[in-house]
Design a protein around this motif. Structure first.
Motif, mmCIF file in Angstrom:
data_model
loop_
_atom_site.group_PDB
_atom_site.id
_atom_site.type_symbol
_atom_site.label_atom_id
_atom_site.label_comp_id
_atom_site.label_asym_id
_atom_site.label_seq_id
_atom_site.Cartn_x
_atom_site.Cartn_y
_atom_site.Cartn_z
ATOM 1 N N LYS A 325 52.450 27.354 -78.757
ATOM 2 C CA LYS A 325 52.637 26.261 -79.709
ATOM 3 C C LYS A 325 54.137 25.971 -79.818
ATOM 4 C CE LYS A 325 48.252 26.175 -80.713
ATOM 5 N NZ LYS A 325 47.393 25.079 -80.209
ATOM 6 N N TYR A 326 54.453 24.768 -80.237
ATOM 7 C CA TYR A 326 55.879 24.425 -80.359
ATOM 8 C C TYR A 326 56.571 25.309 -81.388
ATOM 9 C CZ TYR A 326 54.380 20.426 -77.639
ATOM 10 O OH TYR A 326 53.847 19.632 -76.654
ATOM 11 N N ALA A 327 55.829 25.741 -82.383
ATOM 12 C CA ALA A 327 56.401 26.654 -83.382
ATOM 13 C C ALA A 327 56.756 28.006 -82.773
ATOM 14 C CB ALA A 327 55.429 26.838 -84.544
ATOM 15 N N ASP A 328 56.104 28.372 -81.677
ATOM 16 C CA ASP A 328 56.455 29.614 -80.979
ATOM 17 C C ASP A 328 57.807 29.486 -80.277
ATOM 18 O OD1 ASP A 328 53.936 30.697 -81.632
ATOM 19 O OD2 ASP A 328 53.030 29.835 -79.824
ATOM 20 N N ILE A 329 58.155 28.273 -79.893
ATOM 21 C CA ILE A 329 59.339 28.037 -79.066
ATOM 22 C C ILE A 329 60.563 27.693 -79.895
ATOM 23 C CG2 ILE A 329 60.285 26.518 -77.267
ATOM 24 C CD1 ILE A 329 57.367 26.134 -76.283
ATOM 25 N N LEU A 330 60.383 26.867 -80.921
ATOM 26 C CA LEU A 330 61.520 26.315 -81.671
ATOM 27 C C LEU A 330 61.914 27.261 -82.802
ATOM 28 C CD1 LEU A 330 60.172 22.665 -81.789
ATOM 29 C CD2 LEU A 330 61.930 23.576 -80.257
ATOM 30 N N LYS A 331 63.109 27.813 -82.691
ATOM 31 C CA LYS A 331 63.624 28.768 -83.669
ATOM 32 C C LYS A 331 65.010 28.327 -84.141
ATOM 33 C CE LYS A 331 59.990 31.330 -83.106
ATOM 34 N NZ LYS A 331 58.966 31.428 -84.177
ATOM 35 N N PRO A 332 65.536 28.907 -85.207
ATOM 36 C CA PRO A 332 66.881 28.533 -85.662
ATOM 37 C C PRO A 332 67.933 28.776 -84.582
ATOM 38 C CG PRO A 332 65.743 29.770 -87.370
ATOM 39 C CD PRO A 332 64.889 29.864 -86.132
#
Length: 455
Positions: A325-332
């Protein structure tokens, strides 16, 4: 008799001059392609200690299962050989870019480079290799390297045996991208705390050589046609961009139009070039940041520095997986580096410096291009004060089912703002890229934009 001999000598000299004008490298040099060099001009042999293997043809089209047009990971069982962190980065500095070193300093506790075994997976269809050899023999730089002569019969890899920095760059610009393509991808510009909004894009690219006869007849200076529609969020949805990418953009600048859904009108868009703002980018990228670099090279003087071995993003099948998921990839601060893969490969190193009297927000671009694919891997961007500003990483993988190298994601990190932009992600798309088809030229005209935006 004397006059006749002079005329014959003059004719011979003229013939030689014409021959030199239309010739690229010598037939002897071009003969290295596919023998001592790979068909695209890379060194075929591995390096001295074997950490870079020899190229033996790349991945086969059935290297792993393909699901819903997403290619599988042929190296799913491999583990990193080692991981570079801020704590040990100095030990590996010779094989890292200044931008990568800056990322370790900016994000010392989270940025890392997991290094895996190197695999030279690059492979194109045979007809593309044939086109590269034709380019080597015939293509010449025009307008000081800003355009190409004698290129439209081959159309790929303008200078597989390059002699200058701008010729290396042209290989990235003219690399094989597959057949006509449609895809659904996303872009995001996370805030400093990692929160993000997904911008959904529908892209279509078409090449004259894969279109009906009318498009081919009008394609003298056209490299490709490109159309992009924003489909979400609702406040941006319906905006459409159309580009006719020209080969010589000094002779004939890129043609671009935009349909604004709010105004319901189509207008010319010369700002979609150079350092004009990128689509829905929150000011975090320029138009020519797309694809790590696109468009005309004419605002820079390009220096060829040479070749070197570097740790670059490579074979990023895991990052491209539809299981993420994109939430798995996009981090601070940056993408999730635990999902990335880097390998040791040889790269071409070039540097572009803005010409005197010419404007661009990036005063210098330091670029590293993979020798096997000519695809840009890393780009460091400097501002007018000479300060390293933005760092681009192209998370490459080989789409072996279609014989191309592409990106799982393109990340552009702003070292000053502490934010970044990432685009070309497809993990949550309904399917992978669709290749093929023969779209009509009418589909890539300004008149077609309005109907595209209100579908």
């Amino acid at each position: 008799m004397k006059t006749k001999k002079m005329m014959q000598t003059g004719a011979l000299l003229l013939a030689l001059l014409i021959g030199n004008a239309i010739a690229g490298v010598s037939p002897e040099e071009a003969g290295k392609l596919g023998t001592s060099l790979t068909p695209l001009g890379a060194q075929k042999e591995g390096n001295a200690d074997g950490s870079i293997p020899a190229w033996t043809g790349g991945l086969k089209s059935d290297a792993a299962p393909v699901t819903n047009l997403f290619v599988g990971d042929p190296f799913a069982g491999e583990q990193p050989l080692f991981t570079i962190t801020a704590a040990n980065a100095e030990q590996y500095k010779a094989r890292l870019s200044d931008g990568q070193m800056a990322m370790f300093k900016r994000y010392p506790t989270s940025y890392k480079i997991p290094v895996y075994k190197s695999h030279r997976t690059a492979a194109n269809p045979q007809n593309i290799y044939d086109a590269a050899k034709k380019s080597a023999l015939n293509t010449q730089p025009a307008d000081g390297g800003n355009g190409l002569l004698n290129f439209t019969d081959s159309r790929y890899y303008a200078f597989p045996i390059p002699k200058s920095g701008v010729e290396v760059l042209w290989n990235h610009l003219t690399r094989y991208r597959g057949l006509n393509q449609k895809r659904e991808s996303v872009q995001a510009v996370p805030q400093v705390n990692g929160s993000f909004t997904i911008v959904q894009l529908s892209d279509e690219i078409a090449f004259p050589q894969f279109m009906p006869a009318d498009a081919q007849a009008d394609s003298g200076n056209i490299l490709f046609y490109y159309k992009q529609e924003v489909t979400a969020p609702s406040r941006l949805a319906g905006s459409v961009v159309l580009m006719h990418e020209t080969i010589d953009q000094v002779k004939e600048p890129r043609l671009a139009w935009v349909y604004n859904a709010g105004q319901r009108r189509v207008r010319r868009a010369p700002q979609i070039a150079y350092d004009g703002p990128g689509t829905a980018s929150d000011g975090m990228r320029t138009a020519d940041n797309g694809d790590l670099f696109n468009g005309s090279p004419d605002r820079y003087d390009w220096k060829l520095i040479g070749k070197k071995e570097m740790y670059i993003p490579y074979n990023n099948y895991r990052l491209a997986s539809p299981s993420l998921k994109y939430a798995d990839i996009l981090k601070p601060g940056h993408i999730n580096q635990d999902l990335t893969r880097y390998e040791l490969h040889r790269v071409w190193e070039i540097e572009g410096t803005v010409k005197p009297g010419v404007r661009h927000i990036y005063a210098k671009r330091h670029m590293y291009l993979d020798e096997d694919t000519w695809q840009a891997a890393l780009v460091d961007h400097y501002d007018g004060r000479g300060q390293l500003w933005r760092v681009a990483e192209g998370m490459a993988y080989n789409d072996y089912a279609n014989g191309i190298s592409t990106y799982a994601a393109q990340a552009l990190y702003d070292l000053i703002a502490g934010r970044y932009l990432v685009n070309a992600m497809m993990n949550e798309s309904r399917h992978g890229s669709v290749y093929g088809g023969t779209p009509n030229l009418a589909e890539f005209t300004p008149a077609a934009l309005r109907s595209a935006g209100i579908r």
